[in-house]
Scaffold this motif. Structure first.
Motif, PDB file in Angstrom:
ATOM      1  N   ASN A  89       0.863  -1.175  -0.027  1.00  0.00           N
ATOM      2  CA  ASN A  89      -0.111   0.215   0.179  1.00  0.00           C
ATOM      3  C   ASN A  89       0.772   1.238  -0.011  1.00  0.00           C
ATOM      4  O   ASN A  89       0.527   2.289  -0.538  1.00  0.00           O
ATOM      5  N   LEU A  90       2.038   1.241   0.687  1.00  0.00           N
ATOM      6  CA  LEU A  90       2.749   2.441   0.517  1.00  0.00           C
ATOM      7  C   LEU A  90       3.357   2.666  -0.869  1.00  0.00           C
ATOM      8  O   LEU A  90       3.570   3.925  -1.071  1.00  0.00           O
ATOM      9  N   VAL A  91       3.698   1.718  -1.402  1.00  0.00           N
ATOM     10  CA  VAL A  91       4.227   1.788  -2.979  1.00  0.00           C
ATOM     11  C   VAL A  91       2.819   2.305  -3.646  1.00  0.00           C
ATOM     12  O   VAL A  91       3.008   3.164  -4.935  1.00  0.00           O
ATOM     13  N   ALA A  92       1.747   1.413  -3.782  1.00  0.00           N
ATOM     14  CA  ALA A  92       0.812   1.735  -4.605  1.00  0.00           C
ATOM     15  C   ALA A  92      -0.228   2.671  -4.466  1.00  0.00           C
ATOM     16  O   ALA A  92      -0.980   2.980  -5.431  1.00  0.00           O
TER      17      ALA A  92
ATOM     18  N   ARG B 241       8.597   4.461   1.320  1.00  0.00           N
ATOM     19  CA  ARG B 241       7.725   4.737   0.288  1.00  0.00           C
ATOM     20  C   ARG B 241       8.493   5.762  -0.735  1.00  0.00           C
ATOM     21  O   ARG B 241       8.386   5.607  -2.183  1.00  0.00           O
ATOM     22  N   ARG B 242       9.332   6.842  -0.170  1.00  0.00           N
ATOM     23  CA  ARG B 242      10.154   7.890  -0.910  1.00  0.00           C
ATOM     24  C   ARG B 242      11.166   6.989  -1.744  1.00  0.00           C
ATOM     25  O   ARG B 242      11.330   7.019  -2.986  1.00  0.00           O
ATOM     26  N   ARG B 243      11.790   5.894  -1.184  1.00  0.00           N
ATOM     27  CA  ARG B 243      12.863   5.308  -1.806  1.00  0.00           C
ATOM     28  C   ARG B 243      12.411   4.394  -3.031  1.00  0.00           C
ATOM     29  O   ARG B 243      12.887   4.103  -4.003  1.00  0.00           O
ATOM     30  N   SER B 244      11.176   3.574  -2.958  1.00  0.00           N
ATOM     31  CA  SER B 244      10.399   2.904  -3.667  1.00  0.00           C
ATOM     32  C   SER B 244       9.829   3.774  -4.837  1.00  0.00           C
ATOM     33  O   SER B 244       9.801   3.179  -5.821  1.00  0.00           O
ATOM     34  N   ARG B 245       9.673   4.974  -4.668  1.00  0.00           N
ATOM     35  CA  ARG B 245       9.172   5.813  -5.901  1.00  0.00           C
ATOM     36  C   ARG B 245      10.340   6.523  -6.560  1.00  0.00           C
ATOM     37  O   ARG B 245       9.737   7.195  -7.555  1.00  0.00           O
ATOM     38  N   THR B 246      11.473   6.425  -6.086  1.00  0.00           N
ATOM     39  CA  THR B 246      12.569   7.095  -6.694  1.00  0.00           C
ATOM     40  C   THR B 246      13.098   6.516  -8.023  1.00  0.00           C
ATOM     41  O   THR B 246      13.478   5.263  -7.773  1.00  0.00           O
TER      42      THR B 246
END
Length: 297
Positions: free
Chosen positions: A250-253, A289-294
């Protein structure tokens, strides 16, 4: 499950309360961590239906307990402690004999766990332990682990599993050859699938061993052991792992706030969720979340 008299006794314990299981909403056990005054000249408990266990975490003391009109003396140090059977009134006094303060853990175990063990093990009677100055490394280890669990915000499922084990352990000394356990139901693939499906669809609620054992059609007394045998993890470990995986997804999506994600998987306090998530993934939910979306360069 905890008797109101136990709550009253815990609140009256002399000293400074450092940790309480009530702060993390445990229902299966009551646990307080207390820093005692250097000298307590008189302390008397009220009778409760729960079994009480005290373990010294740090410091040393000379503790006296009244029994049959006489005072019995016990030298207390880390790992030692005392037990008090249900409906027993303790009259105690103690003084600290170390430079460091006396810090103790006070645990109340509902008698239900002992009665359940008696029924499952076909014991004719239940003898509750009542002894100040006991030395039992396993009990001390479990109580210390429970203190750590409260401090880390573990769920009541951890407390419930520990309570059953500890009650059985305290009940059985000297009886190893005197009981025959009831026949345990088979934990078939179909039963396991029902349990795993129940967990998957109820991560947001307070899950108990009683709920899971009903789904499996197996006694709650045996469920945790059989679950570990089939899955390689305790119910608490399995559910925590699944909750962290769901949170990571959920943090990523999604753009849901971290607090909403925590609530959706059964955490009332965002701080406890963040601690559990960092333990699982090595970083805070926001950093994950920040790292997964960078984008990768």
């Amino acid at each position: 499950m905890i008797a109101k008299e136990s709550i009253h006794n815990a609140a009256r314990e002399p000293g400074k309360r450092l940790v309480s299981s009530r702060d993390v909403r445990w229902e299966s056990l009551l646990l307080h961590k207390v820093e005692s005054p250097a000298l307590v000249e008189s302390h008397e408990t009220v009778p409760t239906q729960d079994q009480a266990v005290t373990v010294v975490l740090s410091g040393r003391s000379i503790t006296e307990s009244a029994s049959s009109g006489k005072w019995k003396v016990a030298n207390q140090s880390p790992g030692t402690g005392g037990t008090s059977e249900p409906h027993h009134v303790d009259r105690l006094r103690w003084r600290t004999v170390s430079s460091s303060p006396l810090v103790t853990a006070h645990l109340y175990i509902p008698s239900f766990f002992f009665q359940e063990a008696r029924d499952e093990l076909n014991l004719s009677t239940v003898t509750f332990p009542n002894h100040h100055g006991f030395v039992d490394p396993l009990t001390a280890h479990i109580v210390t682990a429970l203190v750590d669990a409260v401090e880390k915000g573990y769920s009541d499922l951890y407390a419930e599993t520990s309570g059953r084990f500890l009650a059985t352990h305290l009940l059985l000394p000297g009886k190893a050859q005197q009981f025959k356990s009831k026949r345990v139901g088979e934990f078939s693939d179909a039963r396991l699938e029902r349990v795993l499906d129940f967990i998957d669809h109820h991560l947001g609620i307070h899950i108990t061993i009683a709920m899971l054992s009903r789904e499996a059609g197996i006694s709650a007394f045996h469920f945790a052991r059989l679950f570990r045998r089939r899955t390689g993890a305790s119910p608490f470990e399995y559910i925590t792992r699944l909750r962290m995986q769901r949170a990571a997804e959920n943090l990523v999506a999604t753009d849901q706030p971290v607090g909403e994600i925590a609530n959706a998987i059964g955490y009332e306090h965002a701080g406890h969720f963040a601690t559990a998530f960092k333990r699982a993934y090595g970083e805070t939910p926001i950093a994950f979340r920040r790292r997964s979306r960078t984008p990768l360069c």
